[in-house]
Design an enzyme around this catalytic site. Sequence first.
Site, PDB file in Angstrom:
ATOM      1  CB  ALA A 175      -0.931   0.006   1.213  1.00 47.43           C
ATOM      2  NE  ARG A 215      13.246   6.364   1.215  1.00 45.76           N
ATOM      3  CZ  ARG A 215      13.918   5.465   1.928  1.00 45.76           C
ATOM      4  NH1 ARG A 215      15.253   5.518   1.961  1.00 45.76           N
ATOM      5  NH2 ARG A 215      13.285   4.520   2.591  1.00 45.76           N
ATOM      6  CB  THR A 233       4.072  -2.102   8.581  1.00 45.31           C
ATOM      7  OG1 THR A 233       4.605  -1.909   9.902  1.00 45.31           O
ATOM      8  CG2 THR A 233       5.018  -1.493   7.553  1.00 45.31           C
ATOM      9  CG  ASN A 269      12.901   1.723   0.675  1.00 49.44           C
ATOM     10  OD1 ASN A 269      11.694   1.576   0.785  1.00 49.44           O
ATOM     11  ND2 ASN A 269      13.774   1.053   1.418  1.00 49.44           N
ATOM     12  CE1 TYR A 295       6.264  -1.935 -43.941  1.00 45.53           C
ATOM     13  CE2 TYR A 295       4.967  -1.442 -45.898  1.00 45.53           C
ATOM     14  CZ  TYR A 295       5.045  -1.659 -44.538  1.00 45.53           C
ATOM     15  OH  TYR A 295       3.914  -1.634 -43.761  1.00 45.53           O
TER      16      TYR A 295
END
Length: 466
Positions: free
Chosen positions: A11, A16, A83, A233, A370
Amino acid sequence: MEKTTAIVLAAGQGTRMKSSVPKVMHPICGLPIVHFGVQAALEVCDEVIVVVGSGRMLVQEYLERAFNGARVRTVVQEHQRGTGDAARVGVLAVAGQSGRVLVMNGDVPLVRSEDLRRVVRPLDDKESPGGLAFATCVVEDPTGYGRVLRKGDRVVEIREHGDLRSDEERAVLEINAGIYVASAALFRAALAALLPDNVQGELYLTDAVAFASDAGERVATVNLSSDVLAGVNDRDQLSRVEETMHKRLVRTLRLAGATVRDGARLEASVVLEPDTTIESGAVLRGATRVERGASIDVGCVLTNVVVGPEAVVRPYSVATDSRIGARAQVGPFAHLRPGTELGEEVHVGNFVETKKTRMDRKAKANHLSYLGDGVIGEGANIGAGTIFCNYDGVQKHTTTIESGAFIGSDSQLVAPVTVGANAYVATGTTVTRDVPSEALAIARVRQENKEGYAQKLFARLKAGKK
């Protein structure tokens, strides 16, 4: 055996990372960070509940797509209160009052199913079952991590770095690895008792350990290698964790019989069969599968490509959402765009671009062409400089080249058009009508030579520059 439910904490916003994308959705070897923890938990547990919050829609949509309802569901942590609160949201979603719960962080992609099994195992101890078990690591520098504090052999608590009270506590090298297992009942009681009495003012999941210890429950620790702890992080940690993951993936593939040169980059979803060779600088992404005996040369980039047995993809070729048949040869410098299907022993050479085109067995286009929206029959030959003129500015149209046909160099085929079996299109022809089987098609402006005119032309051109 008791039912075990995994709760994956995903969640957090991950500020950072400096990104609008939720932290757990940043890719590691082509898959989101959260994928690896969920996959490991699925191999050990009966059900996985992922707690989402910031950027929840992206996470939920990915999990539904990737795991297709395979015992994976999400619950929402509305407010980011730590947490402990995230774990409480997850535990409240566990069906029934019995069974066991495994709680783990969602930003530790290097955790493996065997690591989780080791943490669960102490709860199956016949001599002293039950209680709480959690994973620890011993590291040289524990700065920033929660320390495992003991009295003798008994675990007392996990204390977060910012809450440590003495140099002795800061010197502890055993740290919390963020994986816990206990009965659902014990977790419910422990999480209900949490208080935000810490420097962060949050509800810490780690305080569940002190609760269990104070309640006289058996608390067991399982020491894991430090790479399991490696969370993400910021972007630098993301890069380092990805490097570890990539080395692990490549080692597994090599041990299974593939040759992967140093410098190649493979995503986690890539499959290599034995006796394949991936050269340095090649990049393989998505659902790419390289079958037995095939080789991918230097600098190739393949995304969602199936490469058949003994096929060769030569240097610096790019292919996306395509199939390359057995013993086919592609490149160098070829570009297979989405929808390309090459049959057995097909040759697509340098600077040939294909898009939504099927080439049947032994068809060839070796140079500078092509080929878009085409169907090319068995054994047909496409000369250098050929263009399938498939787009009229509004719609795409199909060019069909039947088996054995020969298309001369510098030809333009204006779709929709069909060149019949064993027909011959002369060099420099612009084809605007169907060519019957075994016919010769030629459409050129008649050449006219004007004797002595070149010097007059040069003089006029030079005069025009003045």
